[in-house]
Design an enzyme around this catalytic site. Structure first.
Site, PDB file in Angstrom:
ATOM      1  N   ILE A  35      22.890 -21.917  81.928  1.00 43.94           N
ATOM      2  CA  ILE A  35      22.882 -20.906  80.872  1.00 43.94           C
ATOM      3  C   ILE A  35      22.716 -19.535  81.504  1.00 43.94           C
ATOM      4  O   ILE A  35      21.875 -19.347  82.401  1.00 43.94           O
ATOM      5  CB  ILE A  35      21.739 -21.169  79.868  1.00 43.94           C
ATOM      6  CG1 ILE A  35      21.850 -22.589  79.303  1.00 43.94           C
ATOM      7  CG2 ILE A  35      21.779 -20.145  78.739  1.00 43.94           C
ATOM      8  CD1 ILE A  35      20.621 -23.031  78.554  1.00 43.94           C
ATOM      9  N   CYS A  36      23.516 -18.587  81.036  1.00 46.59           N
ATOM     10  CA  CYS A  36      23.407 -17.196  81.479  1.00 46.59           C
ATOM     11  C   CYS A  36      22.678 -16.420  80.384  1.00 46.59           C
ATOM     12  O   CYS A  36      23.284 -16.002  79.387  1.00 46.59           O
ATOM     13  CB  CYS A  36      24.792 -16.603  81.740  1.00 46.59           C
ATOM     14  SG  CYS A  36      24.765 -14.893  82.294  1.00 46.59           S
TER      15      CYS A  36
END
EC number: 2.3.2.23
Length: 409
Positions: free
Chosen positions: A98-99
């Site tokens: 996840i960014c």
């Protein structure tokens, strides 16, 4: 040793908070079973959580599994969060990473020790409802989200329907990350099937298009049919049984329309203008029309000249028949009388020609009186010349009468 004790106390507080007041749309099935069995919360280094897809999004009605790993230096380091359920998202890659700025330390991130796991799960649901394509992990997905939103929504709904839907018995269809490889292979197989169906539909459309094109070419080859039938329709049937029609409009220019530009000049030479009859302005091309008829029409003048010549001959014959008593005169006076009669006849012819010419001019002026026609009036000099001619003719007549009177005995 002291760090482990602080971590244990912090985790006990957070896990109790998650069970008593969980974030909206989040659940912890394994954590609740451990609490019912009075387990030790301090031993939890990995937390399995589930979040529901936000409503009014492409992830609605989907349940996504998350894996939360607690580091040893927590809360001074952020937790490591990843998606165990495949999801089509610009900020989440195929491996579940996840960014999100809250999952990174400053200066790149925004994690602070005052934050907790409940805050992280709330940020996850917000990321699902509002993706950030400008800072995405998947470049192709980010491009689709920005420039081809319809395709992105279709793919995201398809993956949510396949991997994150809940079955009728209440169990989720989402799988863990260890089975992600098998799921990817299954997804690739479906993508191949989808491509084949699309290609087959395109080939059907192509064959139908070729059939209609060949039919149109056959119709174009027959020139007479195209001239008579200006609107044609070609029908074809595809493999799906749907009737497809292709309409074609052909315009043929008649030969008569090419001669419409010359109608003004042709009708003007014949004495009658067709454009005047149709209440249209004739194309005179800037030609001037004078009262003296500097450019008369050939056909009309010829007809008037022939009629004038016939009338002159008739008058001459009548005058000669009336002048028959002149035969009693002397032979010497006969040539003079003939000369005088010839002069009178010439004068009468001139007057008749002038009257006929005036009548013709009046008729032409009445027919061609329009806004575009330019009438050039003769100058006063022409009137003076006419008066001089009339006066000279009168003087000649008076002289001829005197001579005739002298010749009489």
């Amino acid at each position: 040793m002291a760090q482990a004790a602080r971590l244990s106390l912090r985790m006990q507080k957070e896990l109790k908070l998650l069970l008593s007041d969980p974030p909206h749309g989040a659940s912890f099935p394994h954590l609740s079973s451990a609490a019912n069995g009075s387990g030790d919360f301090s031993t939890f280094s990995t937390i399995d959580a589930q979040i529901e897809g936000p409503e009014d999004t492409v992830y609605a009605n989907g349940i996504f599994n998350l894996k939360i790993q607690i580091p040893e230096r927590y809360p001074f380091q952020p937790p490591i969060v990843s998606f165990a359920t495949p999801i089509y998202h610009p900020n989440i890659d195929n491996s579940g990473r996840i960014c999100l700025d809250i999952l990174n330390l400053p200066p790149k991130g925004a994690w602070q020790p005052s934050l907790n796991i409940s805050t992280v799960l709330t940020s996850m649901r917000l990321l699902l409802s509002e993706p950030n394509p400008d800072d995405g992990l998947m470049c192709e997905v980010s491009r689709e989200y920005k420039y081809n939103r319809q395709t992105f929504d279709y793919k995201a709904r398809e993956m949510t329907e396949k991997y994150a839907k809940v079955k009728a018995d209440g169990c989720s269809t989402s799988l863990q990350i260890k089975n992600h490889g098998d799921e990817k292979s299954g997804e690739s197989g479906n993508s191949v099937k989808l491509k084949l169906t699309v290609e087959s539909s395109l080939s059907i459309a192509h064959t139908v298009k070729r059939e209609t094109a060949g039919r149109d070419e056959q119709e174009d080859g027959n020139g007479k049919r195209k001239a008579v039938v200006g609107f044609g329709e070609g029908n074809s049937f595809g493999n799906d049984g749907i009737k497809r029609s292709r309409k074609k409009l052909s315009l043929a220019l008649p030969s008569q329309s090419q001669k419409k530009d010359l109608c003004g000049e042709e009708e003007l030479t014949r004495g009658v203008s067709a454009a005047c009859k149709e209440n249209k302005k004739p194309n005179l091309n800037g030609k001037k029309l004078s009262l003296g008829l500097k450019q008369p029409c050939n056909d009309t003048l010829a007809s008037f000249r022939t009629s004038a010549a016939k009338s002159d001959n008739n008058r001459l014959s009548r005058k000669l028949s009336l002048r028959s008593p002149l035969g009693e005169l002397n032979e010497v006076s006969k040539p003079e009388v003939l000369a005088q009669t010839d002069m009178k006849l010439e004068m009468n012819q001139n007057e008749d020609a002038r009257s006929l010419r005036g009548e013709f001019e009046n008729s032409v002026l009445e027919e061609t009186s329009m806004a575009e026609s330019i009438v050039v009036l003769d100058s006063d000099d022409s009137g003076q010349e006419e008066e001089e001619r009339v006066s000279s003719s009168r003087s000649r007549l008076s002289l001829a009468k005197r001579r005739v009177l002298k010749c009489r005995p």
